[in-house]
Motif scaffolding. Structure first.
Motif, PDB file in Angstrom:
ATOM      1  N   GLY A  42       0.783  -1.226   0.000  1.00  0.00           N
ATOM      2  CA  GLY A  42       0.000   0.000   0.000  1.00  0.00           C
ATOM      3  C   GLY A  42       0.815   1.276   0.000  1.00  0.00           C
ATOM      4  N   LYS A  43       2.127   1.148  -0.108  1.00  0.00           N
ATOM      5  CA  LYS A  43       2.983   2.332  -0.082  1.00  0.00           C
ATOM      6  C   LYS A  43       3.808   2.418  -1.353  1.00  0.00           C
ATOM      7  N   GLN A  44       4.333   3.606  -1.613  1.00  0.00           N
ATOM      8  CA  GLN A  44       5.201   3.793  -2.764  1.00  0.00           C
ATOM      9  C   GLN A  44       6.585   3.238  -2.479  1.00  0.00           C
ATOM     10  N   ARG A  45       7.265   2.861  -3.529  1.00  0.00           N
ATOM     11  CA  ARG A  45       8.645   2.414  -3.391  1.00  0.00           C
ATOM     12  C   ARG A  45       9.503   3.589  -2.935  1.00  0.00           C
ATOM     13  N   GLU A  46      10.407   3.327  -1.998  1.00  0.00           N
ATOM     14  CA  GLU A  46      11.264   4.391  -1.472  1.00  0.00           C
ATOM     15  C   GLU A  46      12.722   3.954  -1.499  1.00  0.00           C
ATOM     16  N   LEU A  47      13.595   4.916  -1.669  1.00  0.00           N
ATOM     17  CA  LEU A  47      15.035   4.683  -1.630  1.00  0.00           C
ATOM     18  C   LEU A  47      15.465   4.640  -0.172  1.00  0.00           C
ATOM     19  N   VAL A  48      16.179   3.575   0.208  1.00  0.00           N
ATOM     20  CA  VAL A  48      16.630   3.481   1.596  1.00  0.00           C
ATOM     21  C   VAL A  48      18.135   3.639   1.745  1.00  0.00           C
ATOM     22  N   ALA A  49      18.900   3.261   0.725  1.00  0.00           N
ATOM     23  CA  ALA A  49      20.352   3.386   0.805  1.00  0.00           C
ATOM     24  C   ALA A  49      20.912   3.397  -0.610  1.00  0.00           C
ATOM     25  N   ALA A  50      22.022   4.105  -0.792  1.00  0.00           N
ATOM     26  CA  ALA A  50      22.571   4.225  -2.141  1.00  0.00           C
ATOM     27  C   ALA A  50      24.054   4.554  -2.114  1.00  0.00           C
ATOM     28  N   PHE A  51      24.697   4.249  -3.247  1.00  0.00           N
ATOM     29  CA  PHE A  51      26.064   4.660  -3.532  1.00  0.00           C
ATOM     30  C   PHE A  51      26.052   5.651  -4.676  1.00  0.00           C
ATOM     31  N   THR A  52      26.850   6.695  -4.600  1.00  0.00           N
ATOM     32  CA  THR A  52      27.158   7.463  -5.795  1.00  0.00           C
ATOM     33  C   THR A  52      28.235   6.719  -6.571  1.00  0.00           C
ATOM     34  N   ARG A  53      28.577   7.210  -7.742  1.00  0.00           N
ATOM     35  CA  ARG A  53      29.640   6.559  -8.530  1.00  0.00           C
ATOM     36  C   ARG A  53      30.973   6.616  -7.795  1.00  0.00           C
ATOM     37  N   LEU A  54      31.138   7.621  -6.957  1.00  0.00           N
ATOM     38  CA  LEU A  54      32.375   7.742  -6.187  1.00  0.00           C
ATOM     39  C   LEU A  54      32.274   7.018  -4.850  1.00  0.00           C
ATOM     40  N   ALA A  91       8.889  -5.206   3.949  1.00  0.00           N
ATOM     41  CA  ALA A  91       8.698  -4.712   2.589  1.00  0.00           C
ATOM     42  C   ALA A  91       9.359  -5.671   1.616  1.00  0.00           C
ATOM     43  N   VAL A  92       9.088  -5.457   0.333  1.00  0.00           N
ATOM     44  CA  VAL A  92       9.892  -6.095  -0.708  1.00  0.00           C
ATOM     45  C   VAL A  92      11.043  -5.144  -1.026  1.00  0.00           C
ATOM     46  N   TYR A  93      12.244  -5.672  -1.001  1.00  0.00           N
ATOM     47  CA  TYR A  93      13.436  -4.869  -1.236  1.00  0.00           C
ATOM     48  C   TYR A  93      13.953  -5.119  -2.654  1.00  0.00           C
TER      49      TYR A  93
END
Length: 122
Positions: A42-54, A91-93
């Protein structure tokens, strides 16, 4: 064409830990920005963690201090170490990759992997 396979989800009690894996093929992942996302019912997909190219990391406020994103370039694999899990983490990750970090932030990808289900019981 980028292919992504997520794994490592499961059922865990609150306070427990899981490590998710994202195996990437079709690109050299260390040259891409990459992110972990989740979608609860029932919720939108959200970004939880990320890497930049650097390899600068980003964490959402809801997971900061509990989740760690890292990758093994030799294996073209990205991980999400999740600790002190809460029922709200259920959630589904999903993972995804793009040369541009702005795309990771927006999350508007034409395709996604199958995801891996994480269920945290109270």
């Amino acid at each position: 064409q980028v292919q992504l396979v997520e794994s490592g989800g499961g059922l865990v009690q609150a306070g427990g830990s899981l490590r998710l894996s994202c195996v990437v093929s079709g690109i050299i992942s260390r040259t891409y920005a990459m992110g972990w996302y989740r979608q609860a019912p029932g919720k939108q997909r959200e970004l939880v963690a990320a890497f930049t190219r650097l390899s600068t990391t980003y964490y959402s406020d809801s997971v900061k201090g509990r989740f760690t994103i890292f990758r093994e370039n030799a294996k073209n694999t990205m991980y999400l170490q999740m600790s002190d899990l809460e029922p709200e983490d259920t959630a589904v990750y999903y993972c995804n990759a793009d040369p541009h970090y702005s795309t990771i932030v927006r999350g508007n990808f034409p395709s996604w992997g199958q995801g891996t289900q994480v269920t945290v019981s109270s």
